[in-house]
Write an enzyme that holds these catalytic residues in place. Structure first.
Site, PDB file in Angstrom:
ATOM      1  N   LYS A   9     -44.727   7.821 -31.806  1.00 20.70           N
ATOM      2  CA  LYS A   9     -44.651   9.041 -32.612  1.00 20.70           C
ATOM      3  C   LYS A   9     -45.378  10.225 -31.961  1.00 20.70           C
ATOM      4  O   LYS A   9     -45.063  11.368 -32.243  1.00 20.70           O
ATOM      5  CB  LYS A   9     -45.155   8.767 -34.016  1.00 20.70           C
ATOM      6  CG  LYS A   9     -44.194   7.816 -34.707  1.00 20.70           C
ATOM      7  CD  LYS A   9     -44.514   7.492 -36.101  1.00 20.70           C
ATOM      8  CE  LYS A   9     -43.408   6.693 -36.748  1.00 20.70           C
ATOM      9  NZ  LYS A   9     -43.491   5.238 -36.492  1.00 20.70           N
TER      10      LYS A   9
HETATM   11  C1  LIG Z   1     -42.556   4.405 -36.758  1.00 21.42           C
HETATM   12  C2  LIG Z   1     -42.488   3.163 -35.952  1.00 21.42           C
HETATM   13  C3  LIG Z   1     -41.288   2.445 -35.845  1.00 21.42           C
HETATM   14  C4  LIG Z   1     -40.042   2.833 -36.603  1.00 21.42           C
HETATM   15  O1  LIG Z   1     -39.492   4.044 -36.126  1.00 21.42           O
HETATM   16  P1  LIG Z   1     -38.444   4.858 -37.040  1.00 21.42           P
HETATM   17  O2  LIG Z   1     -38.207   6.124 -36.330  1.00 21.42           O
HETATM   18  O3  LIG Z   1     -39.133   5.039 -38.367  1.00 21.42           O
HETATM   19  O4  LIG Z   1     -37.226   4.002 -37.153  1.00 21.42           O
HETATM   20  C5  LIG Z   1     -41.271   1.319 -35.014  1.00 21.42           C
HETATM   21  N1  LIG Z   1     -42.379   0.920 -34.366  1.00 21.42           N
HETATM   22  C6  LIG Z   1     -43.542   1.576 -34.454  1.00 21.42           C
HETATM   23  C7  LIG Z   1     -44.731   1.070 -33.718  1.00 21.42           C
HETATM   24  C8  LIG Z   1     -43.634   2.726 -35.245  1.00 21.42           C
HETATM   25  O5  LIG Z   1     -44.794   3.391 -35.328  1.00 21.42           O
END
Ligand SMILES: *Cc1c(COP(=O)(O)O)cnc(C)c1O
Length: 468
Positions: free
Chosen positions: A111
């Protein structure tokens, strides 16, 4: 470049330029903003620097709000915060299988790739407009810390992050609650991630509140996040297929924001064969691929908490595209899903979805096995979300005889140190936090636990407007 325009998936809200879509988050009709046009894929080769690729991919989407020099500055600052020079390096794990490492940012999860940039975009745009905003977000663990890390200390925003009490890992919680900045506010909600997400949506749908505190969002409902994620699909595809041939991606999925960025890359012209939607036991999407209907069950905690989601917000964007951009039909389907906890998706929409996506699920036991297998076969220590991506890629390859002629890229979405308990139970050793987080467990935490109640959230938001 012509000004880019954004339109809501529910068809009732006004069209906006990028700057307004960035600051608005959820549209006033409850929909999500999407670009009216997909720009063509820019000329990017295996040697293009990540920052240059980011500017080339993103520039047309932000045209009319940020010019290229402004974008270059923000991109440069965003990715200088990453520990690896290549920003999102790619690791060849053999047999045509690759791991795209998205964990090099300050909070150790993918993210950061979007939020480090989006935070700077928000600050630049708000400052230019002489405005302040309250950024409200719900997190299943990783969004919250990435948003806080991107926004802490800025004069232009307050950041209020809701997380489900007791349902995020200690590392995840501490990464949010130990940031010492006056504009950061953590609320632990007695409920699930979906409850947190619903509170955020309800706050946005309360027009008085929304205007009074000037609400903005950095959840993956914010288009700018999806946009920033398109970049690494392009750079990694070029890296493993310099000839431009097709690749397949396996994406650990919760809110569908990450994998959706891959679909946008495909719409821009990237040769993407399949997007593998990898889920844990909260398998609403896997069941959808099997049965053509969306059916919401209770959220069950798993070893991969950032994917403990039943209502994948960004799926709405895909439904809207596959419906032929029929906002009324999308609104009807989602209203039905809300009220009946299930909705059938029209066959024609499913056909278009099947052309790009497949789904696989892994149980917790399978996730642990996958962590062990990855370690035994490659020496890599992966955490549960990434392990689910690897496992899904293996299932897909076995069923489709892939890897040889068509590389598969699994997205590594977090560093093992973020989920030390699961990793320890699989491998017997505990992954250590990197240096900049080594004293995380000695830092003082700061958060309030609240009931799952909009009025409590609303009064907290309003109280921020009257500094004490
Ligand atoms: C947020 C997250 C996901 C999921 O991603 P999305 O965009 O919500 O589908 C998967 N793995 C990790 C480690 C995350 O932080």
């Amino acid at each position: 470049m012509t000004r880019s325009t954004y339109v809501s998936t529910r068809g009732q809200a006004e069209q906006l330029g990028f700057g307004d879509a960035l600051l608005t988050g959820l549209a006033t009709d409850g929909g999500l903003y999407c670009p009216v046009e997909f720009p063509p894929l820019p000329d990017i080769s295996a040697d293009t620097d990540y920052r240059d690729a980011a500017v080339a991919v993103i520039a047309p989407y932000v045209a009319g709000t940020f010019d290229v020099p402004e974008l270059e500055t923000m991109v440069g600052l965003a990715y200088d915060s990453f520990r690896h020079r290549e920003v999102c390096p790619i690791i060849d794990v053999g047999g045509g299988h690759h791991l795209l490492d998205l964990t090099q940012g300050p909070t150790l999860a993918f993210k950061d790739v979007a939020l480090q940039l989006v935070g700077r975009m928000l600050d630049t745009e708000l400052t230019r407009r002489g405005r302040r905003a309250t950024i409200l977000g719900a997190t299943s663990g990783d969004t919250g810390s990435a948003a806080i890390e991107a926004l802490a200390g800025l004069d232009s925003v307050d950041v209020v992050i809701l997380h489900p009490a007791g349902r995020v890992s200690d590392v995840q919680r501490r990464q949010m609650t130990t940031v010492d900045a006056a504009n950061v506010h953590n609320l632990a909600v007695r409920g699930t991630f979906d409850d947190c997400q619903d509170l955020v949506k309800a706050a946005f749908n309360d027009r008085d509140l929304r205007e009074a505190v000037s609400l903005g969002a950095v959840n993956s409902i914010n288009w700018a996040r999806v946009m920033a994620q398109i970049v690494y699909y392009v750079t990694s595809a070029r890296s493993v297929r310099p000839d431009g041939g097709p690749v397949t991606f396996s994406v650990p999925t919760g809110n569908f924001g990450n994998v959706l960025a891959g679909w946008y890359a495909k719409q821009m012209g990237l040769a993407v064969n399949t997007l593998i939607v990898a889920s844990n036991r909260n398998d609403v999407l896997t069941r959808f691929f099997e049965r053509r209907s969306l059916e919401i069950h209770q959220v069950e905690p798993s070893l991969s908490p950032s994917m403990d989601i039943q209502v994948s917000s960004n799926f709405e964007r895909l439904l809207w595209e596959t419906s032929g951009r029929n906002g009324a039909a999308v609104a009807r389907l989602l209203t039905e899903l809300r009220s009946a906890s299930r909705a059938d998706v029209p066959a024609e929409w499913c056909r278009l979805i099947d052309a790009s996506f497949v789904g696989y699920r892994l149980s917790d036991d399978e996730t642990l096995d996958e962590i062990k297998r990855a370690h035994a076969e490659t020496g890599l220590v992966v955490e549960p979300h990434t392990a689910i991506g690897l496992g899904a890629a293996r299932c897909y390859a076995a069923e489709n005889n892939r890897f040889d002629d068509e590389p598969v890229i699994t997205l590594a979405t977090a560093d093992a140190a973020k989920f030390p308990d699961a990793v320890e139970s699989a491998l017997g050793t505990r992954p250590e936090l990197p240096e900049h987080l080594a004293d995380l467990f000695d830092r003082k935490e700061n958060y309030d636990e609240i009931d799952n109640d909009l009025s409590v959230v609303a009064s907290r938001l309003r109280s921020l407007q009257t500094p004490s």
